[in-house]
Design a protein around this motif. Structure first.
Motif, short mmCIF file in Angstrom:
data_model
loop_
_atom_site.label_atom_id
_atom_site.label_comp_id
_atom_site.label_asym_id
_atom_site.label_seq_id
_atom_site.Cartn_x
_atom_site.Cartn_y
_atom_site.Cartn_z
N GLY A 190 -51.00 137.54 32.72
CA GLY A 190 -52.00 137.69 33.77
C GLY A 190 -53.01 136.56 33.88
N TRP A 191 -52.95 135.59 32.99
CA TRP A 191 -53.86 134.46 33.08
C TRP A 191 -53.38 133.47 34.14
N GLU A 192 -54.32 132.78 34.76
CA GLU A 192 -54.00 131.74 35.73
C GLU A 192 -54.63 130.43 35.29
N LEU A 193 -53.90 129.34 35.52
CA LEU A 193 -54.43 128.01 35.22
C LEU A 193 -55.32 127.54 36.35
N ARG A 194 -56.48 127.03 36.00
CA ARG A 194 -57.36 126.38 36.99
C ARG A 194 -57.22 124.87 36.81
N GLY A 195 -56.40 124.27 37.67
CA GLY A 195 -56.13 122.85 37.55
C GLY A 195 -55.05 122.58 36.52
N ASP A 196 -54.69 121.32 36.36
CA ASP A 196 -53.67 120.94 35.38
C ASP A 196 -54.25 121.03 33.98
N PRO A 197 -53.48 121.54 33.02
CA PRO A 197 -54.00 121.62 31.65
C PRO A 197 -54.05 120.24 31.00
N GLY A 198 -55.05 120.04 30.19
CA GLY A 198 -55.20 118.80 29.44
C GLY A 198 -55.92 119.11 28.15
N HIS A 199 -56.83 118.22 27.74
CA HIS A 199 -57.56 118.51 26.50
C HIS A 199 -58.42 119.76 26.65
N VAL A 200 -58.72 120.14 27.89
CA VAL A 200 -59.33 121.44 28.18
C VAL A 200 -58.37 122.22 29.07
#
Length: 612
Positions: A190-200
């Motif tokens: 159920g989690w959604e990514l906000r933007g592309d993942p990186g060091h954060v």
């Protein structure tokens, strides 16, 4: 009741229910503690088990009958080591994950190792962290903890590349790919990514009308993110709350020592700034501004700026900064070095922070004024904040000292210049020469148009006060890491005011205030010039070089040109070097200002260290 020891279970073997939105507050209040009393003993960190245990209380009470799923258990790990006590201000807002276990920022043990993304999801949902000026944070410390989660990259060695930026870019791309491939269990949950993942990794999860957000910060890979907050060219610079490798303030190499120090810094930031640190120092500065904005909106008291303040459309606009920082050097007369024993550099203490708290800034929709109307506005008792199109007279036509830079970087010695300036510079030009100005009348400046703002006030006064008081704590306790971090916060935030790309989200656009930044730079420049004129009157000594807000002087022994006050904006001794025969010779035989700069740099490092 407490579970018998034989009935205790590991957190990661339990299905943790997600609270409904209406139950979030109650769930947090009744959250099962991992320091609960066991067998009547006083509460203390549980270190006997690889995974800490929970007591049956609220929503988790339904797990009384649960049994560990032996098929999913992992080999026993060493018991987590309890970190020493620290401030608790960040507890409930952040969790630190190491290969040995997980901890609150204050050092309390939470669980054993997080060796899968599924367990990371379970930890986040169990912890029910709340935001503090920034989304809740999970800090993954150490490469071993990353390996447990499958977050391993191999971009190559810096010895194999000529440009560190090539390695950084390669690493950032590889990290993003690895994260996207391994985060599926969390996305499925159920989690959604906000933007592309990186060091954060920015995650959000919506249940009904309630949306929770959490940032996973991957400490070993922070270096893969580059901007002016983090690095310059081929060297790794300041990495926010983690510190600077070049300055010796980065976290210790040992993972648990690093976790301990990171927890201390998170708690320090929460206590003294009222927010968690952002992904960059500039974002931390913005978080403090937004916290104040929310408080003022609720109370109805104080200035609340809700819109961006982009540069209005200007005729004849100069390229680059509206109000550039000064950079100037001169070749000394030989007699100036006679009797001089030291070369000193003085610097305004936290210059930008001082000006940010003093100045009144404009906001709202600006009005465009032409000719007579603009001149009339400039003559008002309180000149409105804005931009003014003026003609700066040729420096040679004015009675200005020749051993000082011209009062404005756009001025030329041999001809007039038409340019745009802020209200701060307009006031400075009208000040007497002895006070750093040119003694001009408004008519001398030939104002042809202006953009002025309907509202103005000390919009950053409370922000500056919070950072000023936090800085004092860091100075008084000799906390070099937090002192540098605060310097990066206010300089990073003010520096990024000019860049709209930093503030593209709708709720962040009010941070785009290039005219505020221009006014701050102009104010620091004028204040430094005013001090230099006073030093000349009192000592007969003139500067050889000035860069931004620092000034270099050759002085005889016994002359102290620094201010006695420890207030921000006052001049403090930044650097000092003996004026050796070799240095005197280098300054004497120098043919131009470039060679003077080389001679000064040979004895003064260019580390940006004096303005914190």
């Amino acid at each position: 009741m407490a579970l018998k020891k034989s009935e205790q279970f590991a957190l990661f073997d339990v299905d943790v229910p997600v609270p409904a939105p209406a139950d979030v507050q109650a769930h947090e209040a009744l959250q099962p503690s991992l320091f609960d009393v066991v067998e009547g003993k006083s509460a203390e960190p549980i270190t006997e088990l690889a995974d800490a245990t929970v007591e049956s209380t609220t929503n988790a009470a339904t797990v009384d009958d649960a049994e560990p799923d032996v098929s999913e258990t992992t080999p026993a790990a060493p018991p987590p080591i309890s970190l020493p006590p620290a401030g608790e201000s960040a507890d409930g807002h952040a969790v630190i994950v190491t290969a040995a276990g997980t901890y609150t920022p204050s050092g309390q043990v939470l669980t054993g190792p997080v060796d899968s993304v599924e367990k990371l999801d379970k930890l986040i949902r169990w912890a029910t962290l709340t935001p503090l000026g920034a989304p809740a944070q999970i800090w993954v410390v150490g490469i071993d903890a990353c390996e447990m989660l499958g977050w391993v990259i191999d971009p190559g060695s810096e010895d194999d590349v000529d440009d560190m930026e090539v390695l950084r870019t390669r690493a950032a791309q590889e990290l993003s790919g690895v994260l996207q491939a391994t985060l599926n269990p969390m996305l499925t949950a159920g989690w959604e990514l906000r933007g592309d993942p990186g060091h954060v990794v920015h995650l959000s999860r919506t249940t009904g009308k309630f949306t929770s957000m959490v940032d996973i910060v991957i400490e070993p890979y922070v270096w893969t993110y580059w901007n002016k907050d983090f690095g310059w060219g081929n060297r790794v610079g300041d990495m926010g709350i983690l510190g600077s490798p070049t300055a010796g303030t980065y976290l210790p190499d040992d993972d648990l020592s690093a976790a301990r120090e990171l927890g201390r810094r998170l708690a320090w930031c929460a206590q003294h700034l009222g927010v968690l640190p952002g992904p960059t120092p500039a974002r931390t500065g913005a978080a403090v501004v937004d916290k104040i904005k929310r408080e003022r909106t609720r109370s109805g008291k104080g200035i609340v700026v809700t819109a961006a303040g982009p540069v209005p459309p200007l005729d004849g606009e100069h390229r680059g900064d509206l109000e550039p920082a000064v950079g100037w050097t001169r070749v000394p007369d030989p007699e100036e070095l006679d009797g001089a024993a030291v070369l000193v550099s003085i610097d305004q203490r936290a210059a930008y922070l001082a000006s940010a708290g003093m100045l009144e800034f404009g906001y709202g929709k600006p009005r465009h004024l032409r000719a007579e109307v603009a001149r009339a506005a400039a003559e008002e008792a309180k000149t409105p904040f804005g931009l003014w199109h003026v003609t700066l007279p040729a420096g040679n036509m004015l009675a200005l000292p020749d051993k000082m830079p011209l009062p404005h970087p756009h001025m030329l010695a041999d001809q007039p210049v038409q340019t745009w300036v802020t209200t701060v510079s307009l006031d400075a030009f009208c000040a007497p020469v002895a006070d750093g100005g040119i003694g001009a009348e408004l008519d001398d400046l030939d104002i042809t148009e202006a953009w002025v703002y309907p509202e103005q006030g000390r919009a950053l006064d409370k922000w500056a006060k919070i950072l000023r008081e936090a800085r004092k704590v860091a100075v008084d306790t000799d906390d070099a890491a937090m002192k540098r971090f605060l310097g990066s916060c206010y300089k990073g935030y003010i520096g990024r005011m000019v860049n709209p790309d930093m503030w593209t989200a709708k709720q962040m656009q009010h941070h785009h205030q290039p005219l505020w930044r221009a006014a701050i730079i102009a104010h620091c420049r004028w204040r430094g010039r005013r001090v230099a004129m006073r030093i000349a009157r009192e000592t007969g000594r003139w500067p050889l070089r000035t860069v931004t807000d620092s000034w270099v002087y050759p002085l005889p022994d016994g002359i102290d040109i620094a201010d006695g006050s420890d207030a921000l904006g006052k001049m403090t001794l930044e650097k000092r070097a003996a004026l050796t025969d070799d240095l005197v010779t280098a300054l004497t035989v120098a043919r131009d200002t470039h060679e003077i700069n080389l001679a000064i740099k040979a004895v003064f490092t260019d580390e940006d260290e004096g303005n914190y």
